[in-house]
Design an enzyme around this catalytic site. Sequence first.
Site, PDB file in Angstrom:
ATOM      1  N   GLN A   1       5.951  -8.237  22.931  1.00  0.00           N
ATOM      2  CA  GLN A   1       7.062  -7.785  23.771  1.00  0.00           C
ATOM      3  C   GLN A   1       8.240  -8.740  23.706  1.00  0.00           C
ATOM      4  O   GLN A   1       9.395  -8.329  23.749  1.00  0.00           O
ATOM      5  CB  GLN A   1       6.606  -7.596  25.213  1.00  0.00           C
ATOM      6  CG  GLN A   1       5.555  -6.520  25.368  1.00  0.00           C
ATOM      7  CD  GLN A   1       5.952  -5.236  24.654  1.00  0.00           C
ATOM      8  OE1 GLN A   1       6.912  -4.586  25.037  1.00  0.00           O
ATOM      9  NE2 GLN A   1       5.220  -4.870  23.609  1.00  0.00           N
TER      10      GLN A   1
ATOM     11  N   HIS B   1      11.125  -8.083  21.244  1.00  0.00           N
ATOM     12  CA  HIS B   1      12.096  -6.997  21.424  1.00  0.00           C
ATOM     13  C   HIS B   1      13.508  -7.548  21.608  1.00  0.00           C
ATOM     14  O   HIS B   1      14.445  -7.109  20.955  1.00  0.00           O
ATOM     15  CB  HIS B   1      11.720  -6.140  22.631  1.00  0.00           C
ATOM     16  CG  HIS B   1      10.739  -5.057  22.309  1.00  0.00           C
ATOM     17  ND1 HIS B   1      11.021  -4.024  21.459  1.00  0.00           N
ATOM     18  CD2 HIS B   1       9.469  -4.857  22.727  1.00  0.00           C
ATOM     19  CE1 HIS B   1       9.979  -3.227  21.359  1.00  0.00           C
ATOM     20  NE2 HIS B   1       9.017  -3.707  22.112  1.00  0.00           N
TER      21      HIS B   1
ATOM     22  N   GLU C   1       5.628  -3.240  33.415  1.00  0.00           N
ATOM     23  CA  GLU C   1       5.717  -2.089  32.516  1.00  0.00           C
ATOM     24  C   GLU C   1       4.394  -1.916  31.766  1.00  0.00           C
ATOM     25  O   GLU C   1       3.812  -0.835  31.736  1.00  0.00           O
ATOM     26  CB  GLU C   1       6.862  -2.315  31.524  1.00  0.00           C
ATOM     27  CG  GLU C   1       7.023  -1.220  30.487  1.00  0.00           C
ATOM     28  CD  GLU C   1       8.032  -1.580  29.417  1.00  0.00           C
ATOM     29  OE1 GLU C   1       8.468  -0.656  28.702  1.00  0.00           O
ATOM     30  OE2 GLU C   1       8.390  -2.767  29.274  1.00  0.00           O
ATOM     31  N   HIS C   2       3.924  -2.996  31.129  1.00  0.00           N
ATOM     32  CA  HIS C   2       2.652  -2.994  30.406  1.00  0.00           C
ATOM     33  C   HIS C   2       1.718  -4.011  31.056  1.00  0.00           C
ATOM     34  O   HIS C   2       2.097  -5.171  31.234  1.00  0.00           O
ATOM     35  CB  HIS C   2       2.835  -3.397  28.942  1.00  0.00           C
ATOM     36  CG  HIS C   2       3.870  -2.602  28.202  1.00  0.00           C
ATOM     37  ND1 HIS C   2       5.134  -3.091  27.934  1.00  0.00           N
ATOM     38  CD2 HIS C   2       3.826  -1.357  27.684  1.00  0.00           C
ATOM     39  CE1 HIS C   2       5.818  -2.176  27.261  1.00  0.00           C
ATOM     40  NE2 HIS C   2       5.063  -1.111  27.104  1.00  0.00           N
TER      41      HIS C   2
ATOM     42  N   ASP D   1       2.235   1.417  22.065  1.00  0.00           N
ATOM     43  CA  ASP D   1       3.611   1.617  21.598  1.00  0.00           C
ATOM     44  C   ASP D   1       3.696   2.676  20.512  1.00  0.00           C
ATOM     45  O   ASP D   1       4.722   3.345  20.370  1.00  0.00           O
ATOM     46  CB  ASP D   1       4.169   0.300  21.050  1.00  0.00           C
ATOM     47  CG  ASP D   1       4.797  -0.563  22.124  1.00  0.00           C
ATOM     48  OD1 ASP D   1       4.989  -0.067  23.251  1.00  0.00           O
ATOM     49  OD2 ASP D   1       5.079  -1.748  21.841  1.00  0.00           O
TER      50      ASP D   1
ATOM     51  N   HIS E   1      20.348  31.518  61.791  1.00  0.00           N
ATOM     52  CA  HIS E   1      19.003  31.348  61.243  1.00  0.00           C
ATOM     53  C   HIS E   1      17.989  32.076  62.129  1.00  0.00           C
ATOM     54  O   HIS E   1      17.132  32.819  61.646  1.00  0.00           O
ATOM     55  CB  HIS E   1      18.622  29.854  61.197  1.00  0.00           C
ATOM     56  CG  HIS E   1      19.215  29.099  60.047  1.00  0.00           C
ATOM     57  ND1 HIS E   1      20.554  28.849  59.932  1.00  0.00           N
ATOM     58  CD2 HIS E   1      18.620  28.522  58.964  1.00  0.00           C
ATOM     59  CE1 HIS E   1      20.773  28.154  58.838  1.00  0.00           C
ATOM     60  NE2 HIS E   1      19.617  27.939  58.224  1.00  0.00           N
TER      61      HIS E   1
END
Length: 441
Positions: free
Chosen positions: A265, A268, A333-334, A367, A426
């Site tokens: 990661q 990235h 996230e992971h 991934d 109503h």
Amino acid sequence: MTVSTAIARLNAADPDFARHLDHLLSWESVSDDAVNQRVLDIIKAVRERGDAALVEFTQRFDGVDAKSIDDLILRRDRLELALTRITPAQREALEKAATRVRLYHERQKQDSWQYTEADGTVLGQKVTPLDRAGLYVPGGKASYPSSVLMNAIPAKVAGVAEVVMVVPTPRGEVNELVLAAACIAGVDRVFTVGGAQAVAALAYGTESVPQVDKIVGPGNIYVATAKRHVFGQVGIDMIAGPSEILVVCDGQTDPDWIAMDLFSQAEHDEDAQAILVSPDAAFLDRVAASIDKLLPTMERAAIIEKSINGRGALIQVRDMQQAIEVANRIAPEHLELSVADPQAWLPHIRHAGAIFMGRHTSEALGDYCAGPNHVLPTSGTARFSSPLGVYDFQKRSSIIFCSEQGASELGHTASVLARGESLTAHARSAEYRILTQEKGN
């Protein structure tokens, strides 16, 4: 190239641990005023001048010598050509990944349902796919064909009639893998435009680019800012932050494996975050040694180094129970549960985008080809949001059918509540349906 790491070491027993952790996790996707104004100007130009603005911005920002919008359209035969230009191994990998992603997402598909009450009233929910979805794909060398599969296939499984892809081709550079992935995933139309102008075109439509109902897919700060501005005009998937991985390990996994998982990661970008949590201090030392040993062997060593030094951490905890508490606090996230019995800890995980179970399940498999979607909530948003899925491309309509008797009975309840809110129309609308004999009682 000389690389070195000084990854942060935290201890949950430290009285200041919570403050240090908050500082480590802090990240804001904030566009400065200049970016914001530039995006607004681009959106305005696309809304006013349509295709002409797209051509102009593509010439200016991507260095593409486009004379008209026709130069920015890729036909189906061009996507099929890409399949022949990639290697057989690449095509096989894409097709296998696509099959797995499709099979997984087929299980997410929701169906319409109804039930009938005793008096004949029918209630239910109608599930309908979006008419058209827009897929933003980064272009050039930093291209991700896996993201094409992850975004387009759930839309197709949901029943979306048309998936429109936009992908920039800076200086005319076309990524054949991305186009091949689009072909395999069933993308219907492709435009070689990018940036805020592509988002604006998808949101509002031009003479050539059709207006979509939802825009999905990652992009740079200009793309993210544009998605913020067009939200409401169209749906969006999310505003994604940098990629994150949190590994919880009992100290028994090969430290080289864990170091490389963190790298997966960190490579990235410089803002990506890689964290290891373990109750075993000696294991943290071994992983730190593996990081220093393996980092010089990495092609993206400079990026990994900045990521690890800037936002990475090795966190020592009291025991596995506290490790899980820290994981829930981070809401990553992971999340890798690199432990002997991950299933035993799974019920205790409350917040995570994707959970990778056991020592042999690397995040990288998710991934690309495991099957579940890799578009995941970041920056702690796993506390309240979910991975991209088929449900993101379906909408739900409530169904209400009242029998004569049902309308009469419900009319009494609605009348009382409506008059309590001083909404007389109503109340009277409901009262008109009350059966005459009931009105007299």
